[in-house]
Design a protein around this motif. Structure first.
Motif, PDB file in Angstrom:
ATOM      1  N   ILE A   2     -36.505 -12.765  13.418  1.00 10.34           N
ATOM      2  CA  ILE A   2     -37.452 -13.050  12.568  1.00 10.34           C
ATOM      3  C   ILE A   2     -36.887 -13.086  11.037  1.00 10.34           C
ATOM      4  O   ILE A   2     -37.306 -14.182  10.418  1.00 10.34           O
ATOM      5  N   ILE A   3     -36.421 -12.251  10.737  1.00 10.15           N
ATOM      6  CA  ILE A   3     -35.731 -12.148   9.292  1.00 10.15           C
ATOM      7  C   ILE A   3     -34.807 -13.377   9.037  1.00 10.15           C
ATOM      8  O   ILE A   3     -34.737 -13.878   8.143  1.00 10.15           O
ATOM      9  N   ASP A   4     -34.163 -13.594  10.139  1.00 11.27           N
ATOM     10  CA  ASP A   4     -32.966 -14.653   9.932  1.00 11.27           C
ATOM     11  C   ASP A   4     -33.830 -16.100   9.732  1.00 11.27           C
ATOM     12  O   ASP A   4     -33.447 -16.757   8.819  1.00 11.27           O
ATOM     13  N   TYR A   5     -34.999 -16.346  10.493  1.00  9.73           N
ATOM     14  CA  TYR A   5     -35.604 -17.427  10.219  1.00  9.73           C
ATOM     15  C   TYR A   5     -36.458 -17.605   8.905  1.00  9.73           C
ATOM     16  O   TYR A   5     -36.452 -18.383   8.400  1.00  9.73           O
ATOM     17  N   ILE A   6     -36.867 -16.367   8.413  1.00  8.67           N
ATOM     18  CA  ILE A   6     -37.461 -16.384   7.109  1.00  8.67           C
ATOM     19  C   ILE A   6     -36.257 -16.573   6.026  1.00  8.67           C
ATOM     20  O   ILE A   6     -36.511 -17.448   5.339  1.00  8.67           O
ATOM     21  N   GLY A   7     -35.024 -16.047   6.133  1.00 10.52           N
ATOM     22  CA  GLY A   7     -34.038 -16.260   5.409  1.00 10.52           C
ATOM     23  C   GLY A   7     -33.567 -17.908   5.449  1.00 10.52           C
ATOM     24  O   GLY A   7     -33.387 -18.409   4.090  1.00 10.52           O
ATOM     25  N   SER A   8     -33.606 -18.369   6.780  1.00 10.47           N
ATOM     26  CA  SER A   8     -33.345 -19.797   6.741  1.00 10.47           C
ATOM     27  C   SER A   8     -34.225 -20.548   6.130  1.00 10.47           C
ATOM     28  O   SER A   8     -33.870 -21.576   5.297  1.00 10.47           O
ATOM     29  N   PHE A   9     -35.600 -20.268   6.261  1.00 12.01           N
ATOM     30  CA  PHE A   9     -36.714 -20.983   5.438  1.00 12.01           C
ATOM     31  C   PHE A   9     -36.463 -20.861   3.884  1.00 12.01           C
ATOM     32  O   PHE A   9     -36.605 -21.915   3.224  1.00 12.01           O
ATOM     33  N   ILE A  10     -36.273 -19.675   3.455  1.00 12.09           N
ATOM     34  CA  ILE A  10     -36.165 -19.495   2.128  1.00 12.09           C
ATOM     35  C   ILE A  10     -34.837 -20.329   1.463  1.00 12.09           C
ATOM     36  O   ILE A  10     -34.925 -21.238   0.480  1.00 12.09           O
ATOM     37  N   GLY A  11     -33.849 -20.509   2.182  1.00 11.61           N
ATOM     38  CA  GLY A  11     -32.598 -21.103   1.765  1.00 11.61           C
ATOM     39  C   GLY A  11     -33.112 -22.707   1.780  1.00 11.61           C
ATOM     40  O   GLY A  11     -32.390 -23.524   0.994  1.00 11.61           O
TER      41      GLY A  11
END
Length: 51
Positions: free
Chosen positions: A7-16
């Motif tokens: 989930i944290i990876d998805y959030i980080g990817s979205f922010i990127g």
């Protein structure tokens, strides 16, 4: 623990993606600038629009 990391990876990817999109928008904006006189300042363009 593995679920939270993904989930944290998805959030980080979205922010990127948002940040990269914003940077590209800033770089492309002078090409698609809809203001009538591109060489004048934003304040001058606002005054022309309100006349």
């Amino acid at each position: 623990m593995k679920e939270k990391a993904s989930i944290i990876d998805y959030i980080g990817s979205f922010i990127g993606v948002v940040v990269i999109g914003f940077i590209l928008f800033i770089l492309v904006w002078p090409i698609i600038d809809p203001t009538p006189n591109k060489s004048s300042t934003l304040k001058e363009n606002a005054q022309q629009l309100t006349k």
